[in-house]
Write a protein that holds these residues in place. Sequence first.
Motif, PDB file in Angstrom:
ATOM      1  N   LYS A 150      -1.143   9.948   3.366  1.00 58.29           N
ATOM      2  CA  LYS A 150      -2.385   9.585   4.056  1.00 58.29           C
ATOM      3  C   LYS A 150      -2.238   9.728   5.563  1.00 58.29           C
ATOM      4  N   GLY A 178     -12.999   5.619  10.166  1.00 60.26           N
ATOM      5  CA  GLY A 178     -12.737   5.849  11.586  1.00 60.26           C
ATOM      6  C   GLY A 178     -11.987   4.704  12.272  1.00 60.26           C
ATOM      7  N   LEU A 179     -11.670   3.632  11.511  1.00 64.26           N
ATOM      8  CA  LEU A 179     -11.009   2.491  12.153  1.00 64.26           C
ATOM      9  C   LEU A 179      -9.539   2.806  12.512  1.00 64.26           C
ATOM     10  N   GLY A 180      -8.939   3.597  11.631  1.00 54.96           N
ATOM     11  CA  GLY A 180      -7.564   4.000  11.924  1.00 54.96           C
ATOM     12  C   GLY A 180      -7.486   4.776  13.219  1.00 54.96           C
ATOM     13  N   PRO A 223       6.357   9.184   7.247  1.00 59.76           N
ATOM     14  CA  PRO A 223       4.894   9.094   7.094  1.00 59.76           C
ATOM     15  C   PRO A 223       4.455   9.250   5.649  1.00 59.76           C
ATOM     16  N   SER A 283       0.824  -1.214   0.000  1.00 56.57           N
ATOM     17  CA  SER A 283       0.000   0.000   0.000  1.00 56.57           C
ATOM     18  C   SER A 283       0.858   1.265   0.000  1.00 56.57           C
ATOM     19  N   GLN A 284       2.023   1.206   0.637  1.00 55.64           N
ATOM     20  CA  GLN A 284       2.905   2.380   0.701  1.00 55.64           C
ATOM     21  C   GLN A 284       3.913   2.418  -0.438  1.00 55.64           C
ATOM     22  N   PHE A 327       1.705   1.654   9.910  1.00 49.58           N
ATOM     23  CA  PHE A 327       0.273   1.866  10.164  1.00 49.58           C
ATOM     24  C   PHE A 327      -0.471   1.474   8.899  1.00 49.58           C
ATOM     25  N   ALA A 341      -2.185  13.335   6.552  1.00 49.92           N
ATOM     26  CA  ALA A 341      -3.554  13.869   6.564  1.00 49.92           C
ATOM     27  C   ALA A 341      -4.308  13.373   7.791  1.00 49.92           C
ATOM     28  N   HIS A 374      -7.099  14.394  12.764  1.00 51.37           N
ATOM     29  CA  HIS A 374      -7.545  13.937  14.079  1.00 51.37           C
ATOM     30  C   HIS A 374      -6.828  14.607  15.247  1.00 51.37           C
ATOM     31  N   VAL A 395       7.332  10.185  13.805  1.00 50.65           N
ATOM     32  CA  VAL A 395       6.696   9.305  12.817  1.00 50.65           C
ATOM     33  C   VAL A 395       7.725   8.953  11.754  1.00 50.65           C
ATOM     34  N   ASP A 396       7.909   7.653  11.549  1.00 49.75           N
ATOM     35  CA  ASP A 396       8.937   7.194  10.626  1.00 49.75           C
ATOM     36  C   ASP A 396       8.424   7.235   9.187  1.00 49.75           C
TER      37      ASP A 396
END
Length: 471
Positions: free
Chosen positions: A161, A133-135, A158, A56-57, A123, A164, A169, A155-156
């Motif tokens: 996404k 909202g699950l994240g 990031p 995904s990344q 993540f 954001a 949040h 944050v390594d």
Amino acid sequence: MVDFRFDIKPLFPQPIIKVTSNLLPHTFRGDRRQCLDATSKMSEIIDRLGQLSATSQGLNKPVTTAQRLRMSENQTIYLLADPEAGNNGCVIGLLKVGTKDLYLFDEKGQTRKMEQSPSILDFYVHETRQRAGLGKRLFETMLSEEQWTPPKCSVDRPSEKLLAFLGKHYGLVRTIPQANNFVLYEGFFNDAASQNGSRNGHADSPQRTKNGLHITNSPNTQLFGATYLGDEADHQKRFGRRNSNLQQQHQHLQQPSLLQQITQISPNGRYGAPRPTCSMAEIIHSGSGSSSKSGGGGSSESNRGSDIAQLTAQFQNLQAIGDAIEHYHLELERVPEPEPEPEPVTEEVITPASPPPKSYTPTPPMVRSPEVVESIIGENRKPPAFQLSKQHTGMKNRSSGVGMAVMPSDKMEFNQPEREDFGVVKINRPLGNEITSPVQDNTDAMSTVSSTAGLTDQGFNDLKFYHNKLW
Ligand SMILES: CC(=O)SCCNC(=O)CCNC(=O)[C@H](O)C(C)(C)COP(=O)(O)OP(=O)(O)OC[C@H]1O[C@@H](n2cnc3c(N)ncnc32)[C@H](O)[C@@H]1OP(=O)(O)O
């Protein structure tokens, strides 16, 4: 959603579980056999989610694997599942966190060493369940379990996404530029100095100059000059693609005078160790050294006299070297062209298995007979006038490394018709070539020859017996 061949319900008595290096859910209770089974299944879940996260990344290999977690001491993975989905349930997301010792820049550009700093390492929420909202649910659980607050987390690397997500949040927008891949947000260092024992000018940490440059004190600094951290260009280069939106603060100025000052760092350690003296350098430089000495100290007449004597001796040395080189060139010019190639000698001929040497440094004058010089030069520049036997070429008796380092000789042959005393050898003359004039005998040698050194049937000693390995 990610489902598996086994039922995940026993592993997920609750939707979010925590896994550390034992690869067991923090809720796990069971005997040894159940423990092995759970570990195996949990490894499969972690590897699968880690791979999906990497894909995904756009990473070519996963940041998160069961093996890595097993080897780690201070990392934790939070897993979010929906145990009721389908028959076996399914796993939805993963959040890996840990603590790191980091060298970081604060808001003022000062270097701080942060020990056991909270870090977000990986993540992922499955694509089918993102933006629901699950994240946030997973992240909140982590914060409460670890007792961390969002601004205190580094944050390594990031993704957009995640940036954001954190902005939405937790209102984390303003970053503190770093020279590594970690992103920090303003507020990270609030009270951090007292809490984490961070300090400036730590023995291992880069030093800061008054203009905000950071100098790494590494061996490379001694060799190649100081390394500057924290300037915008360097930051851009190191920080790479993901954080282009973070390039905003701390334009450090580099003034030429300051650069000069900080690059004049005296070498220490092995880089400052004395080096062996070079005799040629001594000849060249000792003249200036002595003259500067005498000039600086107001020397006496006798000092001046000895200086002049030294200079004269050095001059004579140089002249002798020049003469030798000139003589050598003349000798080379005098070497006759080889005869047209006759029929090769068939008996006792060596057809060398190994090719002839690619480069050849001819012998200086007065060492070889012209025939030998001719044959050896022909060996390299033109086809040989005749095939040379092993005894003629001395191929096996060649000392290419040592001999060439001392004098440009391809072959050295030793004339020792009778056994001499230990350590003394007469050299450089094949048997039968007696000295006709003292001028010819311009070579001397001492050797470490032992009494077992063998003569060839031509009376040549093999140089390998004389070779001093320390050369
Ligand atoms: C250190 C690291 O781990 S870096 C790698 C981070 N992981 C990834 O990039 C993997 C792909 N992304 C994901 O897995 C998820 O999007 C996560 C984990 C970043 C967030 O999980 P989600 O369940 O989507 O988060 P959640 O629903 O709680 O919050 C949604 C917010 O996240 C951000 N977000 C989530 N997905 C996206 C997206 N595709 N594009 C832009 N922003 C997004 C937005 O701010 C979004 O709010 P919005 O919908 O109002 O715009």
